[in-house]
Design a protein around this motif. Structure first.
Motif, short mmCIF file in Angstrom:
data_model
loop_
_atom_site.label_atom_id
_atom_site.label_comp_id
_atom_site.label_asym_id
_atom_site.label_seq_id
_atom_site.Cartn_x
_atom_site.Cartn_y
_atom_site.Cartn_z
N UNK A 111 -5.98 1.93 -5.59
CA UNK A 111 -4.40 2.19 -5.91
C UNK A 111 -3.94 3.49 -5.57
N UNK A 112 -4.77 3.92 -4.77
CA UNK A 112 -3.93 5.35 -4.02
C UNK A 112 -3.21 4.71 -2.91
N UNK B 254 -6.65 13.10 -0.05
CA UNK B 254 -6.43 12.02 0.62
C UNK B 254 -5.18 11.06 0.33
N UNK B 255 -4.81 11.06 -0.99
CA UNK B 255 -3.58 10.46 -1.39
C UNK B 255 -2.57 11.03 -0.61
N UNK C 48 -1.67 5.41 -10.61
CA UNK C 48 -2.46 5.06 -11.63
C UNK C 48 -3.33 5.96 -12.22
N UNK D 17 -2.40 10.34 3.09
CA UNK D 17 -1.86 9.07 3.23
C UNK D 17 -0.65 8.71 3.30
N UNK D 18 0.03 9.38 2.02
CA UNK D 18 1.52 8.79 1.79
C UNK D 18 2.39 9.83 2.43
N UNK E 98 0.77 -1.07 -0.05
CA UNK E 98 -0.04 -0.07 0.03
C UNK E 98 0.69 1.45 0.00
N UNK F 280 1.86 1.66 -3.63
CA UNK F 280 0.68 2.05 -4.51
C UNK F 280 0.33 3.59 -4.09
N UNK F 281 0.12 4.44 -5.17
CA UNK F 281 -0.07 5.77 -4.94
C UNK F 281 0.91 6.58 -4.59
N UNK G 45 -4.09 12.92 -9.08
CA UNK G 45 -4.16 11.79 -8.27
C UNK G 45 -2.64 10.95 -8.20
N UNK H 219 -10.49 13.87 -2.98
CA UNK H 219 -9.95 12.44 -3.60
C UNK H 219 -8.51 12.49 -3.82
N UNK H 220 -8.12 14.05 -4.24
CA UNK H 220 -6.85 14.03 -4.55
C UNK H 220 -5.92 14.24 -3.03
#
Ligand SMILES: Nc1ncnc2c1ncn2[C@@H]1O[C@H](COP(=O)(O)OP(=O)(O)OP(=O)(O)O)[C@@H](O)[C@H]1O
Ligand SMILES: [Mg+2]
Lengths: 334, 307
Positions: free
Chosen positions: B209-210, A120-121, A99, A124-125, A90, A93-94, A172, A117-118
């Motif tokens: 995918x995120x 939150x990526x 993707x 997260x990372x 995980x 990914x992202x 994203x 939606x952008x």
């Protein structure tokens, strides 16, 4: 250039009520830093499943990655993506691999603002605050060419056109400055003029981010303009891989020839009609025992029906899985 | 949002007018409302006197305007049986019905939503299999039969709960369970299928995918989308329970509107029946309005009026 992703002998199957679908049957390829690799091949040839397998996105069940490795090298260390724990995967990914999917209408959550939606990526990372994520998101929106990014942050997907939604999906994908972007037919669902804009956007991003791109497509026209190398897939295997120029000038696989023949050429007279390849795609329910293309091949001979052809190296960057030498007009030795 | 709300309000008002018209003509389809309302053995003089009192001998449009203007302000005349204002009688019964329907709905949701979610995320698991069996049973076992079985077993045999009335705190348990069971069945199935559908959507694949955690994906992406079909069904079901638990209120002697409907029909108490009909419609329309607003709150496509 260094290899950033090395995939070896990948095998993915789907266990369905109708039987076992042999979707990917031993795929080997590499991706180098900053290059654009196009993957072409007809519908069902395993392009998407190959990419999804590498990142653990195959729905399981029914799908299962049964063999292979996918060595991902970033910041000097290498890992086999297929051996990572779900939590480690995980993070990739992202974060390190972004993707972009085919249909921007359905790939965004309809009831969440595109800004959320952008961002939150990002949260997260990158472990940044919501406020900082918001600021970065606005910059990303501007970067992918969305006007009035401050206002647009609060909009929902249905308030965007298809092309604009695809820009959001791209935002994203690039949010955490990944080393690889996997774009699965990112322009197929769009109008022709919008397609050109999205291709142009990718070209710019590639320059500014120095990111490697895997571009899955049916459109050989786009391939010529964008890719460095091409991978031709057929029946869950790699039929041929070469640099774009090599592939167009000296195709080595009868299937590639067919594909190129199917490409309408602007510079040739009308007498050369659009050729479509005869026959139907292989039945993936039957395990592979010989060349999957033999059924449809004008050059097939005994051996093609007895063995699965391995990848043969023509030159340093040109490999083909075929027993027949098209240039000499006879079977290869050995 | 405002436009959406105003248009919904307008639609509700129109529907209500339609209901009032229907209710007015309902008692007049046979031609003579007096015959319908009076006992069969009533004499011609009695009937005439009744017509005079009720105003049935006035021209139809005068009667209608009279009824309509009364209905708008909640005046349906006096109950024939109780000789007191009809609406008052209905309102007295409202708390008991809301109590029963509310408990039944809460019971149904508390059990159904977790089972539906677990089933949708793990189809074929033990919880899923049991849950689907329960859902099927809840939806297919006839209510009145189950009510009798429950009374026999839990009230008469085990003496855990009272078999009728609303006098004790746990009087509500049996009727609420019987009333809630079919709703529970429907919501288990709906939640399950909604989860299965949303899980397969492309935007869920995007969420994976995120690199988002599964928990985040369930809460932020799956649940909120599953809530959309749930809300509308919950609204409709609650309206249905408020307006129509006639059997159950009757079987359990629950002093609510359902019981009043059953009684007023027996008494041929038409002013009361009319008051109940219009009032129930107002409740259901109000509930639909609340449902639509909640819906719009969750789904921006409705809030901003996309096609
Ligand atoms: N979830 C699934 N369940 C069963 N079979 C699947 C599933 N996903 C893919 N497949 C099968 O795997 C094979 C390869 O599919 P894949 O999506 O990789 O093709 P593709 O090359 O991407 O085609 P397209 O150009 O149409 O996108 C197909 O035969 C497909 O039926
Ligand atoms: Mg595909």
């Amino acid at each position: 250039m260094n290899t950033i992703l090395q995939v070896n002998d990948l095998v993915t199957k789907f266990y369905t009520v109708d039987g076992v679908i042999n979707a990917v049957n031993g795929v080997t390829f590499e991706l180098r830093e900053g290059e654009t690799l196009a993957i072409v091949g007809e519908s069902g040839s395993g392009k998407s499943v190959t990419m999804m397998s590498i990142l653990g996105l195959i729905p399981t069940p029914p799908g299962k990655v049964e063999n292979g490795e996918a060595i991902f090298t970033s910041f000097g260390s290498s890992h086999d993506l297929l051996q990572l724990t779900p939590a480690e995967l995980r993070n990739v990914r992202g974060g390190q691999i972004g993707f972009v999917f085919q249909d921007p209408i359905s790939t965004l959550n309809p009831i969440m603002t595109i800004g959320e939606q952008i961002s939150e990526t990002l949260t997260r990372h990158l472990r940044i605050s919501g406020e900082e994520a918001r600021e970065r998101t606005v910059k990303l929106l501007a970067q992918v060419g969305i006007p009035d990014p401050e206002l647009r942050y609060k909009n929902y997907p249905f308030q965007f056109s298809g092309g604009m939604r695809q820009r959001v999906v791209i935002a994203i994908a690039i949010a955490c400055t990944p080393q690889i972007i996997i774009a699965d037919e990112p322009t197929t669902a769009l109008d022709v003029t919008v397609q050109a804009q999205i291709v142009e956007l990718f070209r710019n991003l590639r320059e500014s981010l120095n990111v490697a791109i895997i571009w899955i497509t049916h459109d050989l026209g786009v391939v010529a303009g964008l890719a460095d190398r091409v991978l031709v897939m057929y029946g869950g295997r790699i039929a041929e891989t070469a640099s774009v120029d090599d592939l167009y000038e000296r195709p080595q696989h009868p299937y590639t020839m067919g594909l190129l023949g199917a490409l309408p050429r602007m510079d040739e007279s009308d007498s050369k009609r659009l050729v479509s390849i005869k026959g139907t795609p292989p039945d993936l329910l039957i395990p592979l025992r010989h060349c999957p293309f033999a059924w449809r091949c004008d050059y097939a001979f005994d051996r093609c029906w007895e063995e699965v052809p391995p990848q043969i190296e023509i030159s340093s960057h040109h490999k083909v899985s075929c027993f027949y030498d098209l240039e000499k007009g006879e079977p290869r030795d050995g | 949002m405002q436009r959406y709300f105003i248009s919904r309000l307008g639609q509700s008002a129109l529907l209500l007018i339609g209901v009032i018209i229907l209710v007015f003509f309902m008692v007049r389809v046979t031609g003579d409302p007096a015959r319908l309302m009076m006992p069969r053995e009533a004499s011609a003089e009695d009937l005439e006197a009744f017509r005079e009192v009720m105003g049935f001998n006035r021209p139809l449009y005068v009667q209608f305007l009279d009824f309509f203007s009364g209905a708008i302000v909640g005046d349906f005349g006096d109950s024939l049986h109780f000789k007191t204002p009809a609406l008052q009688l209905v309102l007295e019964r409202l708390p008991a019905t809301v109590h029963l329907a509310g408990i039944a709905l809460i019971f149904a949701l508390i059990i159904a939503i977790p089972i539906g979610l677990i089933g949708g995320f793990n189809p074929g698991s033990v919880v899923d299999t049991l849950g689907r069996g329960l859902a099927l049973a809840g939806q297919s076992i006839p209510n009145f039969w189950l009510a009798l079985i429950f009374i026999l077993f839990f009230a008469v045999r085990l003496r855990w709960f009272p078999s009728f009335g609303r006098d004790e705190w746990h009087s509500v348990v049996l009727p609420a369970t019987v009333l809630g069971l079919p709703v529970m069945g429907q919501i288990v199935r709906l939640t399950r299928s909604a989860v299965l559908e949303i899980r397969g959507e492309d935007f869920i694949r995007t969420a994976y995918s995120k690199g988002l955690e599964p928990r985040t994906i369930y809460i932020k992406h799956v649940f909120r989308n599953v809530a959309i079909p749930l809300i509308s069904v919950i609204g409709v079901q609650f309206g249905y329970m408020l307006g129509g638990s006639i059997y159950i209120e009757t079987i359990f002697s629950w002093p609510g509107m359902g019981q009043l409907i059953e009684q007023s029909i027996g008494w041929r108490d038409f002013p009361l029946i009319q008051a109940i009909a219009v009032f129930t419609s107002v409740v259901v329309l109000g509930l639909n309005l609340i449902t639509d607003l909640t819906y719009a709150f969750i789904d921006p496509r409705i809030r901003y009026g996309s096609s």
